[in-house]
Design a protein around this motif. Structure first.
Motif, PDB file in Angstrom:
ATOM      1  N   TYR A   1      76.815  28.160  41.573  1.00  0.00           N
ATOM      2  CA  TYR A   1      76.806  27.638  42.929  1.00  0.00           C
ATOM      3  C   TYR A   1      78.135  27.006  43.289  1.00  0.00           C
ATOM      4  O   TYR A   1      78.831  26.443  42.431  1.00  0.00           O
ATOM      5  CB  TYR A   1      75.706  26.583  43.077  1.00  0.00           C
ATOM      6  CG  TYR A   1      74.313  27.123  42.901  1.00  0.00           C
ATOM      7  CD1 TYR A   1      73.692  27.089  41.660  1.00  0.00           C
ATOM      8  CD2 TYR A   1      73.609  27.665  43.977  1.00  0.00           C
ATOM      9  CE1 TYR A   1      72.410  27.591  41.484  1.00  0.00           C
ATOM     10  CE2 TYR A   1      72.327  28.163  43.815  1.00  0.00           C
ATOM     11  CZ  TYR A   1      71.739  28.125  42.566  1.00  0.00           C
ATOM     12  OH  TYR A   1      70.462  28.617  42.409  1.00  0.00           O
ATOM     13  N   ALA A   2      78.449  27.057  44.566  1.00  0.00           N
ATOM     14  CA  ALA A   2      79.596  26.313  45.074  1.00  0.00           C
ATOM     15  C   ALA A   2      79.306  24.820  44.985  1.00  0.00           C
ATOM     16  O   ALA A   2      78.141  24.400  45.052  1.00  0.00           O
ATOM     17  CB  ALA A   2      79.872  26.702  46.521  1.00  0.00           C
ATOM     18  N   ASN A   3      80.351  24.037  44.844  1.00  0.00           N
ATOM     19  CA  ASN A   3      80.167  22.584  44.691  1.00  0.00           C
ATOM     20  C   ASN A   3      79.447  21.972  45.885  1.00  0.00           C
ATOM     21  O   ASN A   3      78.645  21.039  45.726  1.00  0.00           O
ATOM     22  CB  ASN A   3      81.513  21.907  44.493  1.00  0.00           C
ATOM     23  CG  ASN A   3      82.111  22.199  43.137  1.00  0.00           C
ATOM     24  OD1 ASN A   3      81.388  22.533  42.183  1.00  0.00           O
ATOM     25  ND2 ASN A   3      83.418  22.092  43.019  1.00  0.00           N
ATOM     26  N   PHE A   4      79.708  22.486  47.082  1.00  0.00           N
ATOM     27  CA  PHE A   4      79.129  21.864  48.269  1.00  0.00           C
ATOM     28  C   PHE A   4      77.616  22.061  48.349  1.00  0.00           C
ATOM     29  O   PHE A   4      76.937  21.439  49.142  1.00  0.00           O
ATOM     30  CB  PHE A   4      79.796  22.395  49.542  1.00  0.00           C
ATOM     31  CG  PHE A   4      79.626  23.862  49.789  1.00  0.00           C
ATOM     32  CD1 PHE A   4      80.673  24.741  49.557  1.00  0.00           C
ATOM     33  CD2 PHE A   4      78.430  24.383  50.262  1.00  0.00           C
ATOM     34  CE1 PHE A   4      80.534  26.091  49.782  1.00  0.00           C
ATOM     35  CE2 PHE A   4      78.273  25.736  50.488  1.00  0.00           C
ATOM     36  CZ  PHE A   4      79.331  26.601  50.247  1.00  0.00           C
TER      37      PHE A   4
ATOM     38  N   PRO B   1      74.642  20.075  59.401  1.00  0.00           N
ATOM     39  CA  PRO B   1      75.378  20.820  60.440  1.00  0.00           C
ATOM     40  C   PRO B   1      76.558  21.613  59.878  1.00  0.00           C
ATOM     41  O   PRO B   1      76.876  22.684  60.403  1.00  0.00           O
ATOM     42  CB  PRO B   1      75.833  19.717  61.392  1.00  0.00           C
ATOM     43  CG  PRO B   1      74.793  18.649  61.234  1.00  0.00           C
ATOM     44  CD  PRO B   1      74.410  18.676  59.791  1.00  0.00           C
ATOM     45  N   GLU B   2      77.167  21.106  58.812  1.00  0.00           N
ATOM     46  CA  GLU B   2      78.303  21.799  58.196  1.00  0.00           C
ATOM     47  C   GLU B   2      77.895  23.118  57.539  1.00  0.00           C
ATOM     48  O   GLU B   2      78.759  23.913  57.171  1.00  0.00           O
ATOM     49  CB  GLU B   2      78.970  20.894  57.146  1.00  0.00           C
ATOM     50  CG  GLU B   2      79.648  19.658  57.713  1.00  0.00           C
ATOM     51  CD  GLU B   2      78.669  18.575  58.169  1.00  0.00           C
ATOM     52  OE1 GLU B   2      79.056  17.726  58.979  1.00  0.00           O
ATOM     53  OE2 GLU B   2      77.498  18.579  57.704  1.00  0.00           O
ATOM     54  N   ASP B   3      76.605  23.352  57.375  1.00  0.00           N
ATOM     55  CA  ASP B   3      76.130  24.612  56.802  1.00  0.00           C
ATOM     56  C   ASP B   3      76.050  25.727  57.849  1.00  0.00           C
ATOM     57  O   ASP B   3      75.735  26.866  57.510  1.00  0.00           O
ATOM     58  CB  ASP B   3      74.752  24.417  56.168  1.00  0.00           C
ATOM     59  CG  ASP B   3      74.784  23.479  54.972  1.00  0.00           C
ATOM     60  OD1 ASP B   3      73.881  22.626  54.876  1.00  0.00           O
ATOM     61  OD2 ASP B   3      75.718  23.601  54.149  1.00  0.00           O
ATOM     62  N   THR B   4      76.307  25.409  59.095  1.00  0.00           N
ATOM     63  CA  THR B   4      76.277  26.409  60.156  1.00  0.00           C
ATOM     64  C   THR B   4      77.317  27.491  59.906  1.00  0.00           C
ATOM     65  O   THR B   4      78.505  27.202  59.738  1.00  0.00           O
ATOM     66  CB  THR B   4      76.533  25.751  61.518  1.00  0.00           C
ATOM     67  OG1 THR B   4      75.450  24.858  61.811  1.00  0.00           O
ATOM     68  CG2 THR B   4      76.647  26.792  62.621  1.00  0.00           C
TER      69      THR B   4
ATOM     70  N   THR C   1      72.174  28.271  62.046  1.00  0.00           N
ATOM     71  CA  THR C   1      72.687  27.193  62.875  1.00  0.00           C
ATOM     72  C   THR C   1      71.882  25.934  62.604  1.00  0.00           C
ATOM     73  O   THR C   1      70.653  25.947  62.713  1.00  0.00           O
ATOM     74  CB  THR C   1      72.608  27.544  64.363  1.00  0.00           C
ATOM     75  OG1 THR C   1      73.334  28.757  64.610  1.00  0.00           O
ATOM     76  CG2 THR C   1      73.216  26.435  65.216  1.00  0.00           C
ATOM     77  N   VAL C   2      72.574  24.866  62.230  1.00  0.00           N
ATOM     78  CA  VAL C   2      71.926  23.602  61.916  1.00  0.00           C
ATOM     79  C   VAL C   2      72.353  22.582  62.965  1.00  0.00           C
ATOM     80  O   VAL C   2      73.535  22.274  63.098  1.00  0.00           O
ATOM     81  CB  VAL C   2      72.302  23.115  60.512  1.00  0.00           C
ATOM     82  CG1 VAL C   2      71.518  21.845  60.169  1.00  0.00           C
ATOM     83  CG2 VAL C   2      72.037  24.197  59.473  1.00  0.00           C
ATOM     84  N   SER C   3      71.394  22.077  63.694  1.00  0.00           N
ATOM     85  CA  SER C   3      71.685  21.108  64.746  1.00  0.00           C
ATOM     86  C   SER C   3      71.573  19.689  64.206  1.00  0.00           C
ATOM     87  O   SER C   3      70.763  19.409  63.319  1.00  0.00           O
ATOM     88  CB  SER C   3      70.740  21.302  65.921  1.00  0.00           C
ATOM     89  OG  SER C   3      69.407  21.056  65.520  1.00  0.00           O
ATOM     90  N   SER C   4      72.378  18.807  64.774  1.00  0.00           N
ATOM     91  CA  SER C   4      72.382  17.416  64.305  1.00  0.00           C
ATOM     92  C   SER C   4      71.379  16.571  65.058  1.00  0.00           C
ATOM     93  O   SER C   4      70.791  16.999  66.036  1.00  0.00           O
ATOM     94  CB  SER C   4      73.779  16.835  64.463  1.00  0.00           C
ATOM     95  OG  SER C   4      74.189  16.914  65.802  1.00  0.00           O
TER      96      SER C   4
END
Length: 125
Positions: A60-63, A88-91, A122-125
């Protein structure tokens, strides 16, 4: 002809979950390494997760930070990406990829031969 088709993307609120699927055809699926990548607008395609042929190893990526889980079902020729605690950064557009000889720790997109068309998350905040 090799085909990879992603599904399961959509709009979700922060903290929510999505399960992406990628159905494959035209290749000996069980002997291929599989990966998930993503690309946000204006950014390069980046590695998310990978699983070895047979499913014994994952990377997996670290994030991801334990939020995502990659799995495969060789009988259904499908690879999954369970995404929890979305931010949201996963969008991004999420892509699955396949390659016969790729190592599970390989994170460069060019190492994969076959790609799907992508599914929007799309991830909304």
């Amino acid at each position: 002809q090799v085909q990879l088709a992603e599904s399961g993307g959509g709009l979700v609120q922060a903290g929510g979950s999505l399960r992406l699927s990628c159905a494959a055809s035209g290749l000996p699926f069980s002997s291929y390494g599989l990966g998930w990548f993503r690309q946000a607008p204006g950014k390069e395609r980046e590695f998310v997760a990978a699983i070895s042929w047979g499913g014994a190893s994952t990377y997996y990526a670290n994030f991801v930070k334990g939020r995502f889980t990659i799995s495969r079902d060789d009988a259904r020729m499908t690879v999954f990406l369970q995404m929890d605690s979305l931010e949201p950064e996963d969008t991004a557009v999420y892509y699955c990829a396949a390659d016969r000889i790729v190592a599970v720790t390989t994170t460069t997109p060019k190492s994969y031969d076959y790609w799907g068309q992508g599914t929007q998350v799309t991830v909304s905040s």
